[in-house]
Write a protein that holds these residues in place. Structure first.
Motif, PDB file in Angstrom:
ATOM      1  N   MET A 143       0.835  -1.197   0.000  1.00  0.00           N
ATOM      2  CA  MET A 143       0.000   0.000   0.000  1.00  0.00           C
ATOM      3  C   MET A 143       0.865   1.240   0.000  1.00  0.00           C
ATOM      4  SD  MET A 143      -3.070   1.132   2.600  1.00  0.00           S
ATOM      5  CE  MET A 143      -1.975   1.338   3.991  1.00  0.00           C
ATOM      6  N   ASP A 147      -2.866   5.207  -1.641  1.00  0.00           N
ATOM      7  CA  ASP A 147      -3.846   4.237  -1.157  1.00  0.00           C
ATOM      8  C   ASP A 147      -4.213   4.527   0.297  1.00  0.00           C
ATOM      9  OD1 ASP A 147      -3.751   2.857  -3.605  1.00  0.00           O
ATOM     10  OD2 ASP A 147      -1.941   1.809  -2.955  1.00  0.00           O
ATOM     11  N   PHE A 148      -3.234   4.926   1.083  1.00  0.00           N
ATOM     12  CA  PHE A 148      -3.496   5.224   2.489  1.00  0.00           C
ATOM     13  C   PHE A 148      -4.444   6.411   2.636  1.00  0.00           C
ATOM     14  CE2 PHE A 148      -2.538   7.264   6.540  1.00  0.00           C
ATOM     15  CZ  PHE A 148      -2.594   6.187   7.413  1.00  0.00           C
ATOM     16  N   MET A 181      -6.680   7.394   0.470  1.00  0.00           N
ATOM     17  CA  MET A 181      -8.018   6.972   0.040  1.00  0.00           C
ATOM     18  C   MET A 181      -8.714   6.194   1.146  1.00  0.00           C
ATOM     19  SD  MET A 181      -9.082   4.763  -3.324  1.00  0.00           S
ATOM     20  CE  MET A 181      -8.392   6.051  -4.382  1.00  0.00           C
ATOM     21  N   LEU A 182      -7.953   5.299   1.799  1.00  0.00           N
ATOM     22  CA  LEU A 182      -8.517   4.527   2.901  1.00  0.00           C
ATOM     23  C   LEU A 182      -8.913   5.453   4.051  1.00  0.00           C
ATOM     24  CD1 LEU A 182      -9.157   1.834   4.286  1.00  0.00           C
ATOM     25  CD2 LEU A 182      -6.762   1.725   5.010  1.00  0.00           C
ATOM     26  N   LEU A 183      -8.099   6.457   4.345  1.00  0.00           N
ATOM     27  CA  LEU A 183      -8.397   7.398   5.411  1.00  0.00           C
ATOM     28  C   LEU A 183      -9.672   8.186   5.103  1.00  0.00           C
ATOM     29  CD1 LEU A 183      -7.725   8.967   7.977  1.00  0.00           C
ATOM     30  CD2 LEU A 183      -6.176  10.393   6.622  1.00  0.00           C
ATOM     31  N   SER A 184      -9.783   8.634   3.853  1.00  0.00           N
ATOM     32  CA  SER A 184     -10.979   9.397   3.461  1.00  0.00           C
ATOM     33  C   SER A 184     -12.238   8.550   3.574  1.00  0.00           C
ATOM     34  CB  SER A 184     -10.814   9.914   2.033  1.00  0.00           C
ATOM     35  OG  SER A 184      -9.690  10.752   1.929  1.00  0.00           O
ATOM     36  N   THR A 185     -12.152   7.300   3.156  1.00  0.00           N
ATOM     37  CA  THR A 185     -13.302   6.392   3.218  1.00  0.00           C
ATOM     38  C   THR A 185     -13.731   6.156   4.660  1.00  0.00           C
ATOM     39  OG1 THR A 185     -12.577   5.302   1.190  1.00  0.00           O
ATOM     40  CG2 THR A 185     -14.160   4.125   2.547  1.00  0.00           C
ATOM     41  N   GLN A 186     -12.745   5.931   5.533  1.00  0.00           N
ATOM     42  CA  GLN A 186     -13.065   5.699   6.931  1.00  0.00           C
ATOM     43  C   GLN A 186     -13.675   6.949   7.587  1.00  0.00           C
ATOM     44  OE1 GLN A 186      -9.391   4.250   8.611  1.00  0.00           O
ATOM     45  NE2 GLN A 186      -9.995   2.118   8.333  1.00  0.00           N
ATOM     46  N   ASN A 237     -17.324   7.316   6.562  1.00  0.00           N
ATOM     47  CA  ASN A 237     -18.221   6.290   7.064  1.00  0.00           C
ATOM     48  C   ASN A 237     -18.126   6.108   8.577  1.00  0.00           C
ATOM     49  OD1 ASN A 237     -19.415   4.761   4.504  1.00  0.00           O
ATOM     50  ND2 ASN A 237     -17.263   5.226   4.053  1.00  0.00           N
ATOM     51  N   PHE A 269      -4.043   8.675  12.479  1.00  0.00           N
ATOM     52  CA  PHE A 269      -3.882   8.600  11.031  1.00  0.00           C
ATOM     53  C   PHE A 269      -2.772   9.546  10.562  1.00  0.00           C
ATOM     54  CE2 PHE A 269      -8.269   7.096  11.536  1.00  0.00           C
ATOM     55  CZ  PHE A 269      -8.241   5.955  10.744  1.00  0.00           C
TER      56      PHE A 269
END
Length: 226
Positions: A30, A34-35, A37-42, A45, A57
């Motif tokens: 990763m 990618d990190f 994007m994962l942070l934004s998604t979390q 949600n 983070f």
């Protein structure tokens, strides 16, 4: 009506599962993008009543940025090292065929001339002896000056053997030793005039020279270049 699968069907099924799993196996680690994007998604949600602490983070992101910077630095250093080694080899290649003065235990002698070399010691030595030999054994044993002072001292061999006759042209070995103030025997470094036959590079990037006598020495053994 149910059908009992055969052993062949079972094997094919396992093979298909293995193939399917390999298709979804991660191909890369990763990255920073990618990190993020994962942070934004979390963050989008997350539970509004229990918001996540973003500091962890940020810490992870900082560490990842430092890691990527270190990897880039390592790549740059590796590239610079390779370039320096290539340049060093090219420079050393120009030594092939050149006359050099280097630390060595062998020298080429011509029966028409005297042979000159140096003795190098880091402490005063007495009763210094020089032994000239070849593949047939000792050719000449000489006694140098009474005391050999610290540093380099030039000496010469007149080309005569122990019987007083001229030694034939060829490659000879030289060994020198003396005694320190406490009476202990000490070997003496010898410095000879020779030429470079070939250049090689060691696994650690250092250079190895093959001299005209066949002797191999490190590049830092060279004292002078003619």
């Amino acid at each position: 009506m149910s059908t009992i699968p055969s052993s062949t069907d079972f094997v094919e099924s396992m093979q298909n599962k293995s193939t399917s799993a390999s298709q979804f196996a991660p191909q890369e680690q990763m990255g920073q993008q990618d990190f993020l994007m994962l942070l934004s998604t979390q963050m989008m949600n997350q539970d509004p009543t229990k918001p996540m602490d973003p500091s962890s983070f940020v810490t992870d992101l900082t560490q990842m940025s430092q890691l990527e910077a270190t990897q880039q630095l390592n790549k740059s250093v590796t590239s610079m090292t390779a370039g320096f080694q290539n340049m060093q080899v090219m420079q050393a290649a120009s030594l092939v065929g050149r006359a050099v003065v280097a630390e060595g235990d062998a020298f080429n002698h011509s029966d028409e001339y005297e042979s000159h070399f140096r003795l190098d010691t880091d402490e005063p030595l007495s009763d210094v002896k020089i032994v000239i030999s070849n593949e047939d054994g000792v050719v000449r044993e000489m006694e140098a000056m009474g005391t050999l002072n610290t540093g380099e001292t030039s000496v010469k061999w007149d080309g005569l053997n122990d019987d007083g006759g001229p030694a034939a042209s060829g490659t000879y070995d030289i060994t020198a030793y003396g005694y320190d103030e406490e009476g202990n025997i000490k070997g003496i470094k010898t410095v000879v005039s020779t030429s470079v036959y070939s250049v090689a590079i060691n696994a650690d990037g250092s250079l190895k020279l093959t001299l005209s006598t066949g002797e191999k020495v490190d590049m830092d053994a060279v004292r002078e270049i003619g």
